[in-house]
Design a protein around this motif. Structure first.
Motif, PDB file in Angstrom:
ATOM      1  N   ASP A  61       0.764  -1.145  -0.118  1.00 30.95           N
ATOM      2  CA  ASP A  61      -0.184   0.036   0.042  1.00 30.95           C
ATOM      3  C   ASP A  61       0.706   1.161   0.131  1.00 30.95           C
ATOM      4  N   GLN A 111       1.103   6.316  -7.171  1.00 31.43           N
ATOM      5  CA  GLN A 111      -0.107   6.965  -7.723  1.00 31.43           C
ATOM      6  C   GLN A 111      -0.669   8.159  -7.204  1.00 31.43           C
ATOM      7  N   VAL A 112      -0.281   8.635  -6.124  1.00 30.87           N
ATOM      8  CA  VAL A 112      -0.676  10.009  -5.546  1.00 30.87           C
ATOM      9  C   VAL A 112       0.212  10.894  -5.574  1.00 30.87           C
ATOM     10  N   LYS A 157      -7.324  11.722  -1.675  1.00 35.10           N
ATOM     11  CA  LYS A 157      -6.575  10.808  -2.681  1.00 35.10           C
ATOM     12  C   LYS A 157      -6.107   9.253  -2.099  1.00 35.10           C
ATOM     13  N   LEU A 178      -7.801   5.775  -2.870  1.00 31.37           N
ATOM     14  CA  LEU A 178      -7.088   4.570  -3.221  1.00 31.37           C
ATOM     15  C   LEU A 178      -6.828   3.267  -2.452  1.00 31.37           C
ATOM     16  N   ARG A 215     -10.048   1.361  -2.797  1.00 34.55           N
ATOM     17  CA  ARG A 215     -10.225   0.457  -4.072  1.00 34.55           C
ATOM     18  C   ARG A 215      -9.304  -0.617  -3.926  1.00 34.55           C
ATOM     19  N   ARG A 216      -8.098  -0.554  -3.298  1.00 34.70           N
ATOM     20  CA  ARG A 216      -7.187  -1.870  -2.949  1.00 34.70           C
ATOM     21  C   ARG A 216      -7.884  -2.814  -2.206  1.00 34.70           C
TER      22      ARG A 216
END
Length: 411
Positions: free
Chosen positions: A84, A91-92, A238, A242, A245-246
């Motif tokens: 994570d 991604q962030v 954000k 994320l 979703r993960r």
């Protein structure tokens, strides 16, 4: 010099009136300075209660699901992993510093025949970039090599050091047992968060923690700081999206993945003290204006008493500028000297209170280190000059309009 001598002569002729007028200005600026100093002391006390943490860090942690999602029921425990952390970094945008952490409470810390139970935290060196304001009076922090080589080292809080080693003992270089494993103490820290209870911690490298407690790649929380120029609240949002979703968590679920953003309480406190400072300035300036009104009234009386003199001076060729400048200078002189005295006494009293509190070691709740900064002192001096000029302006303009022939007829 002639004008100054004339002003001083006029003031000496009315000593009591001048003294009472000056006292009004003195008291007004004194109250303003004392109120501002007390307000700053309250602000320092509240910010001190935040601890040694920076005011923009974000902590992400997990709980159990409260909303059914994708065929999965309620009460599912969500666990964060090192993957994570990697996903957030990739991604962030706007993440400056990020640090995974692990924690176990009630772990036995043993040195010789002394034992204490404390929380042990597994952290990488990046964690101390989030905790950059935490002082290390002795030794060093955890560094990247400690993580890479899974070193058996520990950084302990000052409370831990005092209970395990005793007072005034340097623990750096000594060996302790953490959950039965021998580790060398390489540093001590003092974290005043949670009213000093954050100093009841032991930090070890996160890789050592995983090996010691068998935590594999699971982590308890993620600490991070946004990059400069990025909104921490947007970055926080954000990251939560994320992670949901993960881990297949419903977007409406508020319990499964949680966060704490230090910027939120800091923003509230800043807004609170903005209002408090505005109120202090309002009250202080109101008190000061009472003294300034007194100066203006005295200047009106002075103009009335010196009407014949002003008429004679104008008849002898004195310009309106000469009349106005003399009276303005008199007003500015009275307010500046009295106000500066109030400023000096006010700053002196605040420094005396601060020195007394520090010397006796008093720990007042939500109040510490009252002070007046240099900008406030300069603002007060400029304010005195301006209000002193305004106090004498109307009487001076009135005097400048007096016709010589009318002044000669005045009683």
């Amino acid at each position: 010099m002639d004008g100054l001598q004339e002003i001083l002569y006029t003031l000496r002729q009315n000593k009591l009136r001048t003294a009472l007028t000056a006292f009004g200005v003195f008291w007004g600026i004194l109250m303003l300075i004392l109120l501002l100093g007390a307000g700053r002391g309250m602000q320092n006390g509240v910010y001190a209660d935040f601890g040694s943490d920076v005011l923009d860090f974000i902590v992400v942690y997990t709980g159990t699901t409260s909303v059914a999602y994708r065929g999965m029921g309620l009460g599912r425990q969500i666990s964060l992993t090192l993957d994570d952390v990697d996903a957030i970094q990739r991604q962030v945008k706007g993440v400056g510093v990020i640090s995974p952490t692990n924690e176990r409470g009630g772990i036995a810390i043993v040195y010789g025949d002394k034992t204490g139970n404390f929380a042990v935290h597994g952290v990488p060196d990046e964690f101390f970039k989030v905790k950059e304001s935490v002082p290390f009076p002795l030794g060093r922090k955890i560094n990247p090599l400690d993580d890479a080589y899974v070193r058996k080292i520990a950084v302990i809080g000052t409370v831990v050091a005092e209970r395990v080693f005793g007072k005034d003992v340097d623990p750096v270089g000594k060996e302790i047992r953490v959950n039965g494993v021998v580790m060398k103490v390489v540093g001590t820290f003092y974290d005043k968060g949670n009213r000093g209870r954050d100093s009841e911690r032991v930090y070890i490298p996160i890789t050592t923690f995983q090996k010691l407690f068998g935590a594999s790649d699971k982590i308890a929380a993620i600490w991070l700081r946004p990059q400069a120029g990025f909104d921490g609240f947007v970055v926080e949002e954000k990251i939560i999206e994320l992670l949901k979703r993960r881990h297949a968590v419903s977007p409406e679920d508020r319990r499964a993945i949680r966060s704490f953003n230090m910027a939120e309480p800091a923003k509230m406190v800043n807004g609170l003290f903005l209002g408090i400072n505005a109120f202090i300035w309002f009250v202080g300036l109101g008190t000061l204006m009472a003294g300034i009104v007194g100066v203006s009234n005295i200047m009106i009386i002075t103009v009335k008493e010196r009407t014949r003199e002003i008429g004679i001076r104008k008849a002898l060729g004195a310009t309106p500028f000469n009349i106005v400048s003399t009276l303005l200078l008199e007003s500015i002189l009275v307010t500046s000297i009295a106000g500066y005295a109030g400023l000096v006494v006010g700053v002196g009293l605040i420094e005396l209170v601060s020195y007394f509190l520090n010397s006796v070691g008093a720990q007042l709740p939500y109040f510490t280190n009252p002070e007046i900064n240099f900008q406030v002192a300069i603002t007060a001096i400029i304010l005195l000059i301006v209000v002193g000029a305004l106090a004498g302006l109307m009487p001076a303009l009135r005097a400048a309009k007096i016709m010589p022939i009318e002044a000669m007829r005045a009683d």
